[in-house]
Design a protein around this motif. Sequence first.
Motif, mmCIF file in Angstrom:
data_model
loop_
_atom_site.group_PDB
_atom_site.id
_atom_site.type_symbol
_atom_site.label_atom_id
_atom_site.label_comp_id
_atom_site.label_asym_id
_atom_site.label_seq_id
_atom_site.Cartn_x
_atom_site.Cartn_y
_atom_site.Cartn_z
ATOM 1 N N THR A 214 0.836 -1.205 0.000
ATOM 2 C CA THR A 214 0.000 0.000 0.000
ATOM 3 C C THR A 214 0.870 1.254 0.000
ATOM 4 O OG1 THR A 214 -1.785 -1.140 1.153
ATOM 5 C CG2 THR A 214 -1.774 1.272 1.272
ATOM 6 N N LYS A 215 1.942 1.221 0.800
ATOM 7 C CA LYS A 215 2.840 2.382 0.852
ATOM 8 C C LYS A 215 3.555 2.583 -0.482
ATOM 9 C CE LYS A 215 4.886 3.855 4.505
ATOM 10 N NZ LYS A 215 5.728 4.088 5.710
ATOM 11 N N ALA A 216 4.004 1.481 -1.091
ATOM 12 C CA ALA A 216 4.687 1.577 -2.381
ATOM 13 C C ALA A 216 3.765 2.156 -3.447
ATOM 14 C CB ALA A 216 5.198 0.209 -2.806
ATOM 15 N N LYS A 217 2.521 1.706 -3.467
ATOM 16 C CA LYS A 217 1.558 2.227 -4.434
ATOM 17 C C LYS A 217 1.339 3.719 -4.235
ATOM 18 C CE LYS A 217 -1.191 -1.938 -5.377
ATOM 19 N NZ LYS A 217 -2.519 -2.577 -5.239
ATOM 20 N N SER A 218 1.346 4.156 -2.981
ATOM 21 C CA SER A 218 1.164 5.575 -2.684
ATOM 22 C C SER A 218 2.365 6.392 -3.149
ATOM 23 C CB SER A 218 0.947 5.758 -1.184
ATOM 24 O OG SER A 218 0.925 7.131 -0.842
#
Length: 225
Positions: A214-218
């Motif tokens: 989720t953090k990488a996608k953000s």
Amino acid sequence: MAGKPKLYYFNGRGRMETIRWLLAAAGVEFEEQFCETREDLLKLQQIGYLLFQQMPMVEIDGMKMVQTRAILNYIASKHNLYGKDLKEKALIDMYVEATMDLNELIMHHPLQPSEAKEKNLASIIEKATTRYFPVYEKALKDHGQDFLVGNRFSRADVQLLETILMAEECKPDILSKFPLLQAFKARISNIPTIKKFLQPGSQRKPPLDEKTLTKAKSVFNIGHE
């Protein structure tokens, strides 16, 4: 004296992980600066740190290097992990490009929609066991040596081990039909610099979990453009 290389990326595997592996295998200590938010990445772009507006980026020997293959080529050349002549380098390149193809398939698996995950995993396993691993098994059998190319340690060995371990995360017994690769895995894993990198507490990153994904996608704005 030049300082330690500094790696700019998010706090996860992705395209930076092979760079971490190669530096660690060469016995090079490195620092990391993690992009925790989209704003961190945008700031690097705005101050001109990223030549093509993309990460990974490695600050090394006075350069701000981007493009994963360019970074890996530089590290391998600098630390004598790229063969002794052009023919060995070409063979290493062929082996490495194939491992990176498989690595890429595995790396993108967590990004697949849930309904496609099972089919995608089956494709990874099929390609690993019928297209890629048989080539390395045959190479080791044909020359009877400890390493893939020139009977000496190279980036081809490092990158194959990384990809084998990633494939085993998908299917723990994926090497069951490849006894020489099993022996290769044990042998390369015991090289002191790699053994150290495989220990808990090293800078090796774990498989992506939902929180990290989720953090990488953000950070990279995946699914928002």
